[in-house]
Design a protein around this motif. Structure first.
Motif, mmCIF file in Angstrom:
data_model
loop_
_atom_site.group_PDB
_atom_site.id
_atom_site.type_symbol
_atom_site.label_atom_id
_atom_site.label_comp_id
_atom_site.label_asym_id
_atom_site.label_seq_id
_atom_site.Cartn_x
_atom_site.Cartn_y
_atom_site.Cartn_z
ATOM 1 N N ARG A 298 0.833 -1.205 0.000
ATOM 2 C CA ARG A 298 0.000 0.000 0.000
ATOM 3 C C ARG A 298 0.866 1.253 0.000
ATOM 4 O O ARG A 298 0.576 2.226 -0.702
ATOM 5 C CB ARG A 298 -0.924 0.017 1.216
ATOM 6 N N TRP B 204 3.893 1.613 -1.271
ATOM 7 C CA TRP B 204 4.446 1.817 -2.610
ATOM 8 C C TRP B 204 3.372 2.323 -3.567
ATOM 9 O O TRP B 204 3.635 3.205 -4.397
ATOM 10 C CB TRP B 204 5.049 0.516 -3.142
ATOM 11 N N ARG B 205 2.158 1.784 -3.448
ATOM 12 C CA ARG B 205 1.078 2.227 -4.343
ATOM 13 C C ARG B 205 0.759 3.695 -4.112
ATOM 14 O O ARG B 205 0.606 4.474 -5.079
ATOM 15 C CB ARG B 205 -0.185 1.374 -4.122
ATOM 16 N N GLU B 206 0.655 4.089 -2.855
ATOM 17 C CA GLU B 206 0.349 5.485 -2.550
ATOM 18 C C GLU B 206 1.482 6.410 -2.996
ATOM 19 O O GLU B 206 1.240 7.521 -3.471
ATOM 20 C CB GLU B 206 0.076 5.640 -1.056
ATOM 21 N N GLN B 207 2.710 5.955 -2.848
ATOM 22 C CA GLN B 207 3.840 6.773 -3.280
ATOM 23 C C GLN B 207 3.814 6.973 -4.790
ATOM 24 O O GLN B 207 4.197 8.036 -5.299
ATOM 25 C CB GLN B 207 5.153 6.118 -2.860
ATOM 26 N N ARG B 208 3.366 5.956 -5.513
ATOM 27 C CA ARG B 208 3.265 6.063 -6.971
ATOM 28 C C ARG B 208 1.968 6.751 -7.401
ATOM 29 O O ARG B 208 1.717 6.931 -8.585
ATOM 30 C CB ARG B 208 3.346 4.677 -7.621
ATOM 31 N N ARG B 209 1.130 7.111 -6.444
ATOM 32 C CA ARG B 209 -0.114 7.848 -6.693
ATOM 33 C C ARG B 209 -1.056 7.079 -7.617
ATOM 34 O O ARG B 209 -1.627 7.625 -8.565
ATOM 35 C CB ARG B 209 0.185 9.236 -7.256
ATOM 36 N N LEU B 210 -1.210 5.795 -7.318
ATOM 37 C CA LEU B 210 -2.137 4.951 -8.052
ATOM 38 C C LEU B 210 -3.281 4.537 -7.142
ATOM 39 O O LEU B 210 -3.069 4.269 -5.958
ATOM 40 C CB LEU B 210 -1.432 3.695 -8.575
ATOM 41 N N SER B 211 -4.473 4.461 -7.689
ATOM 42 C CA SER B 211 -5.592 3.918 -6.932
ATOM 43 C C SER B 211 -5.518 2.397 -6.982
ATOM 44 O O SER B 211 -4.786 1.815 -7.803
ATOM 45 C CB SER B 211 -6.915 4.385 -7.534
ATOM 46 N N GLN B 212 -6.274 1.744 -6.114
ATOM 47 C CA GLN B 212 -6.310 0.285 -6.145
ATOM 48 C C GLN B 212 -6.836 -0.211 -7.483
ATOM 49 O O GLN B 212 -6.343 -1.211 -8.018
ATOM 50 C CB GLN B 212 -7.181 -0.234 -4.997
ATOM 51 N N GLU C 130 -6.560 1.344 -10.455
ATOM 52 C CA GLU C 130 -5.538 1.542 -11.481
ATOM 53 C C GLU C 130 -4.475 0.457 -11.404
ATOM 54 O O GLU C 130 -4.052 -0.096 -12.434
ATOM 55 C CB GLU C 130 -4.894 2.915 -11.314
#
Length: 269
Positions: free
Chosen positions: A15, A17-25, A27
């Motif tokens: 989570r 890493w996903r938030e750091q990459r600014r992606l939604s679940q 996406e």
């Protein structure tokens, strides 16, 4: 192997890493051929991802190879990527290729650094830049950022120091955001705190910066009564399967004007 498992579990790490990459679940799910529901279950710990799923998500999140091992360990799997030393016989062919590349780039400077800018190889032409650097900065292990930005290093001779320093610090900031490397963060804090050499001006007060049409921000450095100009090119290895190899970068300094080309070639006799 220096990577250790996190006691937070793989879900919170993914989570993060996903938030750091600014992606939604959603996406991330679309990119990884999964579902937003499954991604949610993985991140909250309601589902244990397979080894293949972790690696697939890590690929789409552009997670560095070292941290992919950490994700696997946090999920209870063995690390996938080895971390070899550069003198490992497995890397013999790679070492030979790098050494040949560095020699072939002479008389222009070139070097190889690891993920914390420790110099692991360089060609003879790097010596042109290192003239006058304090001995304590040249003691192993050499660090390219320290040598460049330290007041007893190259900094006093860099004519456009403020611009070049800003470029290097921004480069490190981007790498820290991508890799979350604590050693790199500590190095950044150290070199960012170095005082500017006395008399540093901004921009170069001595020459018209448009006197030559540079095609990229040059490193303009004094040497033996003249100013040499270089632009930097950095290469990394494509799809590496070893942590050490993944963190290597080959930096070549391309002469940015005819005068620099002529001078460096003259040194070869």
């Amino acid at each position: 192997m220096t990577t250790v498992a996190s006691d937070r579990g793989v879900g919170p790490l993914l989570r993060g890493w996903r938030e750091q990459r600014r992606l939604s679940q959603l996406e991330l799910a679309l990119r990884a051929d999964s579902s937003a529901r499954h991604i949610s279950f993985v991140e909250t710990g309601r589902a244990r991802p397979s080894e293949e799923m972790i690696l697939r998500l890590a690929e789409h999140l552009d997670v560095p190879v070292r941290e992919r091992n950490a994700l696997l360990l946090a999920a209870g799997y063995a690390p996938r990527y080895k971390e070899s030393t550069l003198d490992d016989p497995r890397l013999g062919t790679l070492r030979e290729g790098i050494e040949q590349l560095l020699r072939g780039y002479d008389p222009y400077p070139a070097l190889v650094v690891d993920g914390a800018y420790t110099v692991v190889a360089a060609n003879e032409s790097i010596g042109v830049l290192l003239a006058g650097v304090a001995e304590h900065l040249l003691a192993p292990p050499l660090n390219a950022m320290r040598i460049t930005l330290h007041p007893e290093g190259l900094a006093p001779r860099i004519r456009n120091l403020r611009e070049w320093r800003g470029h290097l610090l921004a480069q490190m900031e981007r790498q820290i955001a991508l890799s979350r490397s604590e050693p790199l963060r500590r190095l950044y804090e150290e070199v960012a705190a170095y005082p500017l050499p006395e008399g540093t001006s901004d921009p170069d007060d001595h020459e018209d910066p448009e006197s030559y049409p540079y095609f990229a921000l040059p490193l303009r450095i004094e040497h033996d009564g003249r100013v040499l100009s270089f632009v930097s090119s950095i290469s990394t290895f494509n799809t590496p399967m070893d942590v050490t190899v993944a963190e290597l970068a080959i930096e070549t300094l391309l002469p940015a004007d005819p005068e620099t080309v002529a001078y460096l070639r003259s040194l070869r006799g």
